[in-house]
Design a protein around this motif. Structure first.
Motif, PDB file in Angstrom:
ATOM      1  N   VAL A  80     -26.030 -20.702  -5.042  1.00 61.29           N
ATOM      2  CA  VAL A  80     -25.716 -21.954  -4.349  1.00 61.29           C
ATOM      3  C   VAL A  80     -24.230 -22.247  -4.531  1.00 61.29           C
ATOM      4  N   THR A  81     -23.557 -22.508  -3.419  1.00 65.52           N
ATOM      5  CA  THR A  81     -22.142 -22.880  -3.455  1.00 65.52           C
ATOM      6  C   THR A  81     -22.012 -24.303  -2.943  1.00 65.52           C
ATOM      7  N   VAL A  82     -21.278 -25.130  -3.668  1.00 65.50           N
ATOM      8  CA  VAL A  82     -21.096 -26.529  -3.254  1.00 65.50           C
ATOM      9  C   VAL A  82     -19.609 -26.848  -3.171  1.00 65.50           C
ATOM     10  N   LEU A  83     -19.222 -27.550  -2.103  1.00 70.30           N
ATOM     11  CA  LEU A  83     -17.855 -28.035  -1.936  1.00 70.30           C
ATOM     12  C   LEU A  83     -17.861 -29.557  -1.936  1.00 70.30           C
ATOM     13  N   ALA A  84     -16.954 -30.151  -2.712  1.00 69.68           N
ATOM     14  CA  ALA A  84     -16.804 -31.609  -2.753  1.00 69.68           C
ATOM     15  C   ALA A  84     -15.410 -31.912  -3.265  1.00 69.68           C
ATOM     16  N   LYS A  85     -15.109 -33.181  -3.404  1.00 78.37           N
ATOM     17  CA  LYS A  85     -13.762 -33.561  -3.843  1.00 78.37           C
ATOM     18  C   LYS A  85     -13.514 -33.161  -5.297  1.00 78.37           C
ATOM     19  N   GLU A  86     -14.556 -33.330  -6.141  1.00 73.37           N
ATOM     20  CA  GLU A  86     -14.348 -33.139  -7.576  1.00 73.37           C
ATOM     21  C   GLU A  86     -15.215 -32.026  -8.160  1.00 73.37           C
ATOM     22  N   GLY A  87     -14.620 -31.312  -9.107  1.00 73.41           N
ATOM     23  CA  GLY A  87     -15.324 -30.215  -9.770  1.00 73.41           C
ATOM     24  C   GLY A  87     -16.516 -30.678 -10.587  1.00 73.41           C
ATOM     25  N   VAL A  88     -16.421 -31.889 -11.114  1.00 72.81           N
ATOM     26  CA  VAL A  88     -17.537 -32.406 -11.909  1.00 72.81           C
ATOM     27  C   VAL A  88     -18.801 -32.498 -11.048  1.00 72.81           C
ATOM     28  N   ASP A  89     -18.620 -32.773  -9.758  1.00 77.48           N
ATOM     29  CA  ASP A  89     -19.753 -32.827  -8.822  1.00 77.48           C
ATOM     30  C   ASP A  89     -20.181 -31.436  -8.366  1.00 77.48           C
TER      31      ASP A  89
END
Ligand code: ADP
Ligand code: MG
Length: 303
Positions: free
Chosen positions: A242-251
């Motif tokens: 699973v790959t996730v992209l968001a503003k912050e690495g913590v998320d």
């Protein structure tokens, strides 16, 4: 953090770059000392040692990352659970040790993020049951990438990339005006080493990948890996990566792990609900992507 950290920056002088990178590494080092699961003196270890006894006073930063971890636990309905520690401790992926089924089941009641309490005013953390153990293994690296980027910016750097293993945060643009290209590994290469399945271009974004191919062993044709389903205590079976992209690495770090446990259907719903982008490779090799990822992702070959 028991892994490789790579930092790249864009800078007019090498001197400024070196100084900023030095500072970012120190920042990660400091976090490693407070959040390390394995060192007896870390704040995390003190919290775990006092489980069932007393709240432990820790730094505001530790409270912050644990608050985030509890929040992700709730938003994934416990698929990501920051209190997975007692189950993780039963597995050894290096010596290929399988726990006894009885012990796995006995410990399940100790895994419940709702029994981890924080008091922001007093800056304390409390695990309410004896035997509970918090594990920040699926959130600390992304958090560290965020903090390292913060440090680079404080040092006057306008563009760069911090990769704490598979948890990557980028900001600004490269001198040629493009974003930072990051490869997503093919989880099944059939013996070949690192093969890129797809690339994504990051601009002021973070990306994390959780996979069943990093730490695992095979036994009787079954793959046992390090992402556990908190409901069963056994490795989650719905996905390969699973790959996730968001503003912050913590998320991105914590949600990639949580989504992995949720599996493709529920996982996609949670990602979309959060407004994150992502790609799921399910157990049969099928690819699911959030609508917003199209145009940002480039596939390289077979998967
Ligand atoms: P990696 O560490 O390979 O980047 P992850 O970010 O997915 O991969 O984190 C996996 C680690 O997180 C495990 O080694 C373990 O310490 C912890 N973990 C495993 N399962 C869970 C879970 N369901 N919820 C929270 N943490 C988990
Ligand atoms: Mg993760």
């Amino acid at each position: 953090m028991d892994t490789i950290v790579a930092i790249s920056v864009v800078s007019a002088t090498e001197e400024k770059a070196d100084k900023a990178i030095e500072a970012a590494f120190s920042r990660i080092d400091a976090l490693d000392k407070t959040l390390n699961f394995f060192s007896d003196t870390s704040e995390l270890s003190r919290i775990n040692a006092q489980a069932g006894s007393a709240p432990v006073a820790v730094s505001p930063e530790t409270v912050e990352v644990i608050a985030k971890a509890i929040d992700t636990s709730a938003k994934t309905e416990g698929a990501f659970d920051v209190t997975i520690g007692p189950e993780i401790a039963l597995w050894d992926f290096v010596s290929k040790r399988m726990p006894e089924d009885r012990t796995v089941k006995e410990r399940l009641p100790l895994v419940d993020y709702r029994n981890m309490r924080i008091d922001k005013e007093r800056s304390t953390v409390f695990l309410t049951k004896k035997g509970m153990r918090a594990d920040l293994g699926a959130i600390a690296k992304g958090y560290a990438a965020d903090k390292a980027v913060g440090e680079l910016k404080r040092q006057g750097i306008r563009a760069g990339l911090v990769a704490v293993a598979g948890d990557i945060r980028a900001f600004g643009l490269k001198p040629d005006g493009s974003g930072w290209k990051v490869g997503i590994r093919n989880p099944r290469t059939g013996g070949k080493d690192d093969e890129i399945l797809a690339t994504v271009e990051l601009r002021d974004m973070a990306v994390s990948t959780s996979g069943d191919y990093e730490r695992y062993f095979m036994k009787d044709g079954i793959r046992y890996h390090h992402i556990l389903d908190p409901k069963t205590g056994y490795p989650a079976t719905g996905c390969r990566s699973v790959t996730v992209l968001a503003k912050e690495g913590v998320d991105t770090d914590s949600f990639s792990t949580g989504t992995f446990v949720l599996g493709p259907e529920k996982g996609m719903k949670v990602l979309e609900g959060m407004g994150f982008e992502g790609m799921i490779l399910d157990k049969d090799g099928r690819v699911f992507t959030t609508p917003g990822l199209k145009g940002k992702i480039e596939f390289k070959g077979q998967h």
